[in-house]
Scaffold this motif. Sequence first.
Motif, PDB file in Angstrom:
ATOM      1  N   GLU A 264       0.831  -1.206   0.000  1.00 29.32           N
ATOM      2  CA  GLU A 264       0.000   0.000   0.000  1.00 29.32           C
ATOM      3  C   GLU A 264       0.864   1.255   0.000  1.00 29.32           C
ATOM      4  OE1 GLU A 264      -2.468  -0.268   3.398  1.00 29.32           O
ATOM      5  OE2 GLU A 264      -3.506  -2.092   2.742  1.00 29.32           O
ATOM      6  N   LEU A 265       1.910   1.244   0.821  1.00 30.32           N
ATOM      7  CA  LEU A 265       2.807   2.389   0.907  1.00 30.32           C
ATOM      8  C   LEU A 265       3.512   2.632  -0.424  1.00 30.32           C
ATOM      9  CD1 LEU A 265       4.071   4.516   2.790  1.00 30.32           C
ATOM     10  CD2 LEU A 265       5.816   2.828   3.390  1.00 30.32           C
ATOM     11  N   GLU A 266       3.974   1.548  -1.047  1.00 31.42           N
ATOM     12  CA  GLU A 266       4.653   1.655  -2.336  1.00 31.42           C
ATOM     13  C   GLU A 266       3.706   2.226  -3.394  1.00 31.42           C
ATOM     14  OE1 GLU A 266       7.139  -1.240  -5.423  1.00 31.42           O
ATOM     15  OE2 GLU A 266       6.123  -2.076  -3.678  1.00 31.42           O
ATOM     16  N   ALA A 267       2.467   1.742  -3.406  1.00 33.55           N
ATOM     17  CA  ALA A 267       1.479   2.240  -4.370  1.00 33.55           C
ATOM     18  C   ALA A 267       1.176   3.718  -4.118  1.00 33.55           C
ATOM     19  CB  ALA A 267       0.193   1.415  -4.269  1.00 33.55           C
ATOM     20  N   PHE A 268       1.040   4.101  -2.836  1.00 28.42           N
ATOM     21  CA  PHE A 268       0.755   5.495  -2.483  1.00 28.42           C
ATOM     22  C   PHE A 268       1.858   6.424  -2.978  1.00 28.42           C
ATOM     23  CE2 PHE A 268       1.655   8.903   0.615  1.00 28.42           C
ATOM     24  CZ  PHE A 268       0.501   9.665   0.460  1.00 28.42           C
ATOM     25  N   ILE A 269       3.111   6.051  -2.740  1.00 26.54           N
ATOM     26  CA  ILE A 269       4.242   6.876  -3.174  1.00 26.54           C
ATOM     27  C   ILE A 269       4.252   7.014  -4.694  1.00 26.54           C
ATOM     28  CG2 ILE A 269       6.766   6.988  -3.311  1.00 26.54           C
ATOM     29  CD1 ILE A 269       6.815   5.560  -0.566  1.00 26.54           C
ATOM     30  N   THR A 270       4.035   5.901  -5.394  1.00 29.54           N
ATOM     31  CA  THR A 270       4.064   5.911  -6.859  1.00 29.54           C
ATOM     32  C   THR A 270       2.977   6.812  -7.419  1.00 29.54           C
ATOM     33  OG1 THR A 270       4.914   3.632  -6.880  1.00 29.54           O
ATOM     34  CG2 THR A 270       3.953   4.458  -8.920  1.00 29.54           C
ATOM     35  N   ILE A 271       1.768   6.695  -6.880  1.00 23.40           N
ATOM     36  CA  ILE A 271       0.643   7.493  -7.388  1.00 23.40           C
ATOM     37  C   ILE A 271       0.798   8.961  -7.032  1.00 23.40           C
ATOM     38  CG2 ILE A 271      -1.849   7.847  -7.227  1.00 23.40           C
ATOM     39  CD1 ILE A 271      -0.905   5.420  -8.916  1.00 23.40           C
ATOM     40  N   GLN A 272       1.339   9.274  -5.860  1.00 26.75           N
ATOM     41  CA  GLN A 272       1.572  10.678  -5.514  1.00 26.75           C
ATOM     42  C   GLN A 272       2.543  11.325  -6.490  1.00 26.75           C
ATOM     43  OE1 GLN A 272      -0.072  12.552  -3.089  1.00 26.75           O
ATOM     44  NE2 GLN A 272      -1.310  10.679  -3.174  1.00 26.75           N
TER      45      GLN A 272
ATOM     46  N   VAL B  88       5.901  11.531   4.198  1.00 22.49           N
ATOM     47  CA  VAL B  88       6.774  11.505   5.369  1.00 22.49           C
ATOM     48  C   VAL B  88       6.913  10.038   5.776  1.00 22.49           C
ATOM     49  CG1 VAL B  88       7.167  12.298   7.715  1.00 22.49           C
ATOM     50  CG2 VAL B  88       5.952  13.772   6.084  1.00 22.49           C
ATOM     51  N   LEU B  89       8.130   9.528   5.797  1.00 27.01           N
ATOM     52  CA  LEU B  89       8.335   8.091   5.924  1.00 27.01           C
ATOM     53  C   LEU B  89       9.046   7.663   7.206  1.00 27.01           C
ATOM     54  CD1 LEU B  89       9.330   7.398   2.212  1.00 27.01           C
ATOM     55  CD2 LEU B  89       7.145   6.907   3.302  1.00 27.01           C
TER      56      LEU B  89
ATOM     57  N   GLU C  57      12.908   6.208  -6.083  1.00 29.79           N
ATOM     58  CA  GLU C  57      13.608   7.497  -6.158  1.00 29.79           C
ATOM     59  C   GLU C  57      13.245   8.416  -4.997  1.00 29.79           C
ATOM     60  OE1 GLU C  57      13.018   9.165 -10.043  1.00 29.79           O
ATOM     61  OE2 GLU C  57      13.874   7.424 -11.066  1.00 29.79           O
ATOM     62  N   ILE C  58      12.864   7.816  -3.879  1.00 32.23           N
ATOM     63  CA  ILE C  58      12.627   8.579  -2.652  1.00 32.23           C
ATOM     64  C   ILE C  58      13.948   8.778  -1.922  1.00 32.23           C
ATOM     65  CG2 ILE C  58      11.490   8.531  -0.402  1.00 32.23           C
ATOM     66  CD1 ILE C  58       9.588   9.101  -2.674  1.00 32.23           C
ATOM     67  N   LEU C  59      14.820   7.769  -1.976  1.00 27.15           N
ATOM     68  CA  LEU C  59      16.147   7.830  -1.377  1.00 27.15           C
ATOM     69  C   LEU C  59      17.207   7.621  -2.451  1.00 27.15           C
ATOM     70  CD1 LEU C  59      15.565   5.659   1.843  1.00 27.15           C
ATOM     71  CD2 LEU C  59      15.696   8.159   1.715  1.00 27.15           C
TER      72      LEU C  59
ATOM     73  N   ASP D  82      14.992  19.225   9.492  1.00 30.13           N
ATOM     74  CA  ASP D  82      15.899  19.917   8.570  1.00 30.13           C
ATOM     75  C   ASP D  82      16.231  19.083   7.332  1.00 30.13           C
ATOM     76  OD1 ASP D  82      15.879  21.866  10.477  1.00 30.13           O
ATOM     77  OD2 ASP D  82      17.902  21.462  11.222  1.00 30.13           O
ATOM     78  N   LYS D  83      16.262  17.760   7.495  1.00 32.00           N
ATOM     79  CA  LYS D  83      16.685  16.891   6.395  1.00 32.00           C
ATOM     80  C   LYS D  83      15.650  15.788   6.129  1.00 32.00           C
ATOM     81  CE  LYS D  83      21.504  17.675   7.727  1.00 32.00           C
ATOM     82  NZ  LYS D  83      22.790  17.076   8.132  1.00 32.00           N
ATOM     83  N   LYS D  84      14.386  16.161   6.232  1.00 32.49           N
ATOM     84  CA  LYS D  84      13.314  15.167   6.173  1.00 32.49           C
ATOM     85  C   LYS D  84      13.215  14.449   4.833  1.00 32.49           C
ATOM     86  CE  LYS D  84       9.972  18.894   5.371  1.00 32.49           C
ATOM     87  NZ  LYS D  84       8.797  19.594   5.933  1.00 32.49           N
ATOM     88  N   GLU D  85      13.723  15.045   3.771  1.00 31.92           N
ATOM     89  CA  GLU D  85      13.654  14.402   2.462  1.00 31.92           C
ATOM     90  C   GLU D  85      14.964  13.712   2.094  1.00 31.92           C
ATOM     91  OE1 GLU D  85      12.410  17.248  -0.411  1.00 31.92           O
ATOM     92  OE2 GLU D  85      10.415  17.517   0.459  1.00 31.92           O
ATOM     93  N   GLN D  86      15.926  13.715   3.011  1.00 34.93           N
ATOM     94  CA  GLN D  86      17.244  13.160   2.697  1.00 34.93           C
ATOM     95  C   GLN D  86      17.518  11.812   3.362  1.00 34.93           C
ATOM     96  OE1 GLN D  86      20.439  16.172   2.990  1.00 34.93           O
ATOM     97  NE2 GLN D  86      18.825  17.697   3.180  1.00 34.93           N
ATOM     98  N   PHE D  87      16.729  11.466   4.359  1.00 32.55           N
ATOM     99  CA  PHE D  87      16.907  10.164   5.009  1.00 32.55           C
ATOM    100  C   PHE D  87      15.612   9.781   5.713  1.00 32.55           C
ATOM    101  CE2 PHE D  87      17.162  12.622   8.766  1.00 32.55           C
ATOM    102  CZ  PHE D  87      17.184  11.792   9.888  1.00 32.55           C
ATOM    103  N   VAL D  88      15.507   8.503   6.065  1.00 35.11           N
ATOM    104  CA  VAL D  88      14.359   8.000   6.813  1.00 35.11           C
ATOM    105  C   VAL D  88      14.868   7.490   8.155  1.00 35.11           C
ATOM    106  CG1 VAL D  88      12.607   6.181   6.935  1.00 35.11           C
ATOM    107  CG2 VAL D  88      12.991   7.402   4.781  1.00 35.11           C
ATOM    108  N   LEU D  89      14.177   7.866   9.226  1.00 38.29           N
ATOM    109  CA  LEU D  89      14.532   7.410  10.571  1.00 38.29           C
ATOM    110  C   LEU D  89      13.535   6.351  11.028  1.00 38.29           C
ATOM    111  CD1 LEU D  89      16.201   7.661  13.182  1.00 38.29           C
ATOM    112  CD2 LEU D  89      14.654   9.505  13.892  1.00 38.29           C
ATOM    113  N   ILE D  90      14.035   5.200  11.442  1.00 33.35           N
ATOM    114  CA  ILE D  90      13.192   4.134  11.989  1.00 33.35           C
ATOM    115  C   ILE D  90      13.652   3.828  13.400  1.00 33.35           C
ATOM    116  CG2 ILE D  90      12.439   1.735  11.786  1.00 33.35           C
ATOM    117  CD1 ILE D  90      12.788   1.901   8.798  1.00 33.35           C
TER     118      ILE D  90
END
Length: 309
Positions: A62-70, A84-85, A112-114, A181-189
């Motif tokens: 679902e997440l993959e489909a959401f990102i692709t369609i956005q 936001v991931l 192409e998100i990361l 500050d870097k929300k589009e440059q890395f994902v924090l888990i």
Amino acid sequence: MRDDDIFEKLKKGRLNPVDAIRLLKGDTEGEKSNKIDLVSIDPTKELDELIGLEEIKDFIRELEAFITIQKKRKEQGLQTQPIVLHMIFKGNPGTGKTTVARILGKIFKHLEILDKGHLVEVERADLVGEYIGQTAQKTREKINSAMGGILFIDEAYSLARGGEKDFGKEAIDTLVKAMEDKKEQFVLILAGYEEQMEYFLKTNPGLKSRFPIHINFKNYKIDDLIEIGKLMLKQRDYKFSKDAELKLRSILEKHFSENPINFSNARLVRNIIEKAIRLQAVRLLKERNITKEKLMIIEKEDITEGGLK
């Protein structure tokens, strides 16, 4: 898709060789009919091949489909939802949290998100220093090493275990600032036991809202753990005898019934199997005729709770 585009995606690892050949041979009906090209990708296949985790697999699809369609909506000038991931992974040890995080990095790279999609796995000792000012520096270094990928913090609740005066709070504050500050440059888990993670999120009122994705990793079913054990052995050219498999099942059922909250899942299976392989070696050295079949079979006497750590 043009040939140049296909070669470019192949070079960057965003298209696997099989699909590249298919597209180069002229299977472009999707483009001619103006359909969205959702090419199957290796990371998704890797996810599908994991044993169990069905609810998590469905969510990631679902997440993959959401990102692709956005992304497609953005290309067409339509309104889009923010992507936001940052995530919270909650569950017992050995439930696949690190494995799923690693696969997510690969999927996000394909989408192409990361830029890199690599995983940097750390714990409290990697972030928290012993002196004033040391923690922020150590934390920033780990964040920088995760740029373009995923920063995975296991047992993240340990950052809040010392209260207000503990340097762990400084690590949390540094992480929160980087998330903005870097929300589009890395994902924090952030990962850990469910109850401890819930407590951890309450220590900082603004922390929970910064993680829109919460994934619960349930304990594996015993049947799934047996299949995981078989796979672990197969990858090493071993296999269970029927009695060995039954003994492993008995041990797993016993430990789950005694302590389901702290059940170690696949980690428990791995420890038992690694011990079993060593015990098989000791047993075989006492025999005169060691056949190929004997080298491969894990017998009942090789399976022991002594494999636990």
